[in-house]
Motif scaffolding. Structure first.
Motif, PDB file in Angstrom:
ATOM      1  N   UNK A  59       0.837  -1.209   0.000  1.00 26.72           N
ATOM      2  CA  UNK A  59       0.000   0.000   0.000  1.00 26.72           C
ATOM      3  C   UNK A  59       0.871   1.259   0.000  1.00 26.72           C
ATOM      4  N   UNK A  60       0.493   2.218  -0.845  1.00 25.03           N
ATOM      5  CA  UNK A  60       1.163   3.521  -0.874  1.00 25.03           C
ATOM      6  C   UNK A  60       0.482   4.533   0.035  1.00 25.03           C
ATOM      7  N   UNK A  61      -0.844   4.449   0.111  1.00 26.40           N
ATOM      8  CA  UNK A  61      -1.642   5.440   0.833  1.00 26.40           C
ATOM      9  C   UNK A  61      -2.889   4.745   1.368  1.00 26.40           C
ATOM     10  N   UNK A  62      -3.241   4.976   2.608  1.00 33.79           N
ATOM     11  CA  UNK A  62      -4.400   4.313   3.212  1.00 33.79           C
ATOM     12  C   UNK A  62      -5.709   4.775   2.578  1.00 33.79           C
ATOM     13  N   UNK A  63      -6.517   3.790   2.199  1.00 30.39           N
ATOM     14  CA  UNK A  63      -7.833   4.052   1.620  1.00 30.39           C
ATOM     15  C   UNK A  63      -8.734   2.854   1.869  1.00 30.39           C
ATOM     16  N   UNK A  64     -10.020   3.085   1.798  1.00 27.71           N
ATOM     17  CA  UNK A  64     -11.002   2.010   1.828  1.00 27.71           C
ATOM     18  C   UNK A  64     -11.811   2.116   0.548  1.00 27.71           C
ATOM     19  N   UNK A  65     -11.773   1.063  -0.256  1.00 26.56           N
ATOM     20  CA  UNK A  65     -12.607   1.007  -1.459  1.00 26.56           C
ATOM     21  C   UNK A  65     -13.897   0.278  -1.083  1.00 26.56           C
ATOM     22  N   UNK A  66     -14.989   0.671  -1.735  1.00 25.65           N
ATOM     23  CA  UNK A  66     -16.281   0.073  -1.424  1.00 25.65           C
ATOM     24  C   UNK A  66     -17.021  -0.247  -2.717  1.00 25.65           C
ATOM     25  N   UNK A  67     -17.701  -1.384  -2.698  1.00 25.13           N
ATOM     26  CA  UNK A  67     -18.496  -1.790  -3.850  1.00 25.13           C
ATOM     27  C   UNK A  67     -19.787  -2.434  -3.363  1.00 25.13           C
ATOM     28  N   UNK A  68     -20.899  -1.988  -3.947  1.00 24.66           N
ATOM     29  CA  UNK A  68     -22.144  -2.729  -3.770  1.00 24.66           C
ATOM     30  C   UNK A  68     -22.433  -3.410  -5.095  1.00 24.66           C
ATOM     31  N   UNK A  69     -23.064  -4.556  -5.025  1.00 25.21           N
ATOM     32  CA  UNK A  69     -23.316  -5.359  -6.223  1.00 25.21           C
ATOM     33  C   UNK A  69     -24.809  -5.477  -6.471  1.00 25.21           C
ATOM     34  N   UNK A  70     -25.171  -5.394  -7.726  1.00 23.91           N
ATOM     35  CA  UNK A  70     -26.579  -5.550  -8.102  1.00 23.91           C
ATOM     36  C   UNK A  70     -27.063  -6.957  -7.759  1.00 23.91           C
ATOM     37  N   UNK A  71     -26.224  -7.947  -8.052  1.00 25.15           N
ATOM     38  CA  UNK A  71     -26.521  -9.354  -7.738  1.00 25.15           C
ATOM     39  C   UNK A  71     -25.400  -9.897  -6.863  1.00 25.15           C
ATOM     40  N   UNK A  72     -25.724 -10.734  -5.888  1.00 23.49           N
ATOM     41  CA  UNK A  72     -24.677 -11.238  -4.993  1.00 23.49           C
ATOM     42  C   UNK A  72     -23.689 -12.163  -5.699  1.00 23.49           C
ATOM     43  N   UNK A  73     -22.478 -12.166  -5.185  1.00 20.04           N
ATOM     44  CA  UNK A  73     -21.445 -13.119  -5.593  1.00 20.04           C
ATOM     45  C   UNK A  73     -21.015 -13.859  -4.336  1.00 20.04           C
ATOM     46  N   UNK A  74     -20.284 -14.945  -4.484  1.00 24.02           N
ATOM     47  CA  UNK A  74     -19.932 -15.757  -3.324  1.00 24.02           C
ATOM     48  C   UNK A  74     -18.483 -15.557  -2.897  1.00 24.02           C
ATOM     49  N   UNK A  75     -18.313 -15.371  -1.594  1.00 25.89           N
ATOM     50  CA  UNK A  75     -17.019 -15.367  -0.937  1.00 25.89           C
ATOM     51  C   UNK A  75     -17.048 -16.512   0.056  1.00 25.89           C
ATOM     52  N   UNK A  76     -15.900 -17.035   0.390  1.00 31.80           N
ATOM     53  CA  UNK A  76     -15.814 -18.057   1.431  1.00 31.80           C
ATOM     54  C   UNK A  76     -15.996 -17.381   2.790  1.00 31.80           C
ATOM     55  N   UNK A  77     -16.630 -18.105   3.698  1.00 34.64           N
ATOM     56  CA  UNK A  77     -16.927 -17.579   5.026  1.00 34.64           C
ATOM     57  C   UNK A  77     -15.655 -17.466   5.856  1.00 34.64           C
ATOM     58  N   UNK A  78     -15.528 -16.370   6.579  1.00 38.32           N
ATOM     59  CA  UNK A  78     -14.340 -16.075   7.371  1.00 38.32           C
ATOM     60  C   UNK A  78     -14.050 -17.164   8.406  1.00 38.32           C
ATOM     61  N   UNK A  79     -15.049 -17.642   9.090  1.00 38.41           N
ATOM     62  CA  UNK A  79     -14.814 -18.606  10.165  1.00 38.41           C
ATOM     63  C   UNK A  79     -14.909 -20.063   9.723  1.00 38.41           C
ATOM     64  N   UNK A  80     -15.419 -20.302   8.502  1.00 35.94           N
ATOM     65  CA  UNK A  80     -15.534 -21.666   7.984  1.00 35.94           C
ATOM     66  C   UNK A  80     -15.448 -21.627   6.458  1.00 35.94           C
ATOM     67  N   UNK A  81     -14.257 -21.838   5.929  1.00 37.34           N
ATOM     68  CA  UNK A  81     -14.006 -21.708   4.494  1.00 37.34           C
ATOM     69  C   UNK A  81     -14.757 -22.736   3.650  1.00 37.34           C
ATOM     70  N   UNK A  82     -15.417 -23.696   4.281  1.00 40.77           N
ATOM     71  CA  UNK A  82     -16.218 -24.648   3.507  1.00 40.77           C
ATOM     72  C   UNK A  82     -17.594 -24.070   3.159  1.00 40.77           C
ATOM     73  N   UNK A  83     -17.919 -22.916   3.756  1.00 44.77           N
ATOM     74  CA  UNK A  83     -19.216 -22.286   3.501  1.00 44.77           C
ATOM     75  C   UNK A  83     -19.076 -21.105   2.560  1.00 44.77           C
ATOM     76  N   UNK A  84     -20.054 -20.945   1.683  1.00 43.50           N
ATOM     77  CA  UNK A  84     -20.110 -19.794   0.785  1.00 43.50           C
ATOM     78  C   UNK A  84     -21.074 -18.763   1.344  1.00 43.50           C
ATOM     79  N   UNK A  85     -20.686 -17.504   1.225  1.00 40.17           N
ATOM     80  CA  UNK A  85     -21.518 -16.394   1.676  1.00 40.17           C
ATOM     81  C   UNK A  85     -21.910 -15.570   0.459  1.00 40.17           C
ATOM     82  N   UNK A  86     -23.231 -15.376   0.215  1.00 43.94           N
ATOM     83  CA  UNK A  86     -23.636 -14.481  -0.866  1.00 43.94           C
ATOM     84  C   UNK A  86     -23.411 -13.028  -0.434  1.00 43.94           C
ATOM     85  N   UNK A  87     -22.551 -12.318  -1.154  1.00 45.51           N
ATOM     86  CA  UNK A  87     -22.089 -10.982  -0.774  1.00 45.51           C
ATOM     87  C   UNK A  87     -22.631  -9.931  -1.738  1.00 45.51           C
TER      88      UNK A  87
END
Length: 155
Positions: free
Chosen positions: A70-98
């Protein structure tokens, strides 16, 4: 720590986690917020340490990478029209619609934990999450989002 050019609302052209990570990390790099190594670092970190969170009625992801990318601290943000799947933080076997992604690019590694804690407080408020997901791409939307992030001591 939060700029209009890295806030994206109701994105339609992202169809999966990899595309979302590429989309946000490329925009951070194009604005010189991150180094060229950031994209690969964030993808690798997400594979080892997933960041999907299933909240009461929403799925959120908070991808981040080490401060050396990182060169400079920032927070990027995105909202999605339709959810996509990320793996769950506490259990990577689970998918989370984000539908909401906050990508952290923090220059000071010590601030990462406090920023994550503050962001988690915001994410616990379902009314605020709904209001963020309802935002459209307008200047006042970025201002509203900045106000929320300031109120929760994130920026």
């Amino acid at each position: 720590m939060f700029e209009e050019e890295i806030a994206f609302f109701k994105v339609e052209e992202v169809n999966n986690q990899r595309e979302a990570l590429n989309y946000l990390s490329e925009r951070l790099e194009n604005t010189n917020i991150t180094k060229s190594t950031f994209k690969d670092a964030i993808i690798k970190r997400e594979e080892c340490f997933p960041t999907g969170l299933q909240l009461e009625n929403y799925g959120v992801a908070i991808p981040h990478a080490d401060s050396i990318h990182v060169n400079k601290s920032q927070i990027a943000m995105m909202t999605l029209k339709e959810p996509i799947f990320f793996k769950e933080m506490s259990d990577a076997s689970l998918d989370v619609p984000v539908n909401l992604i906050f990508m952290l690019a923090l220059k000071d590694s010590k601030s990462q934990l406090s920023t994550l804690r503050a962001l988690m407080r915001l994410l616990q408020n379902e009314k605020i999450i709904k209001s963020i997901l309802d935002l459209e791409k307008k200047e006042e939307s970025v201002e509203k989002l900045k106000e929320l992030l300031k109120n929760y001591l994130i920026i």
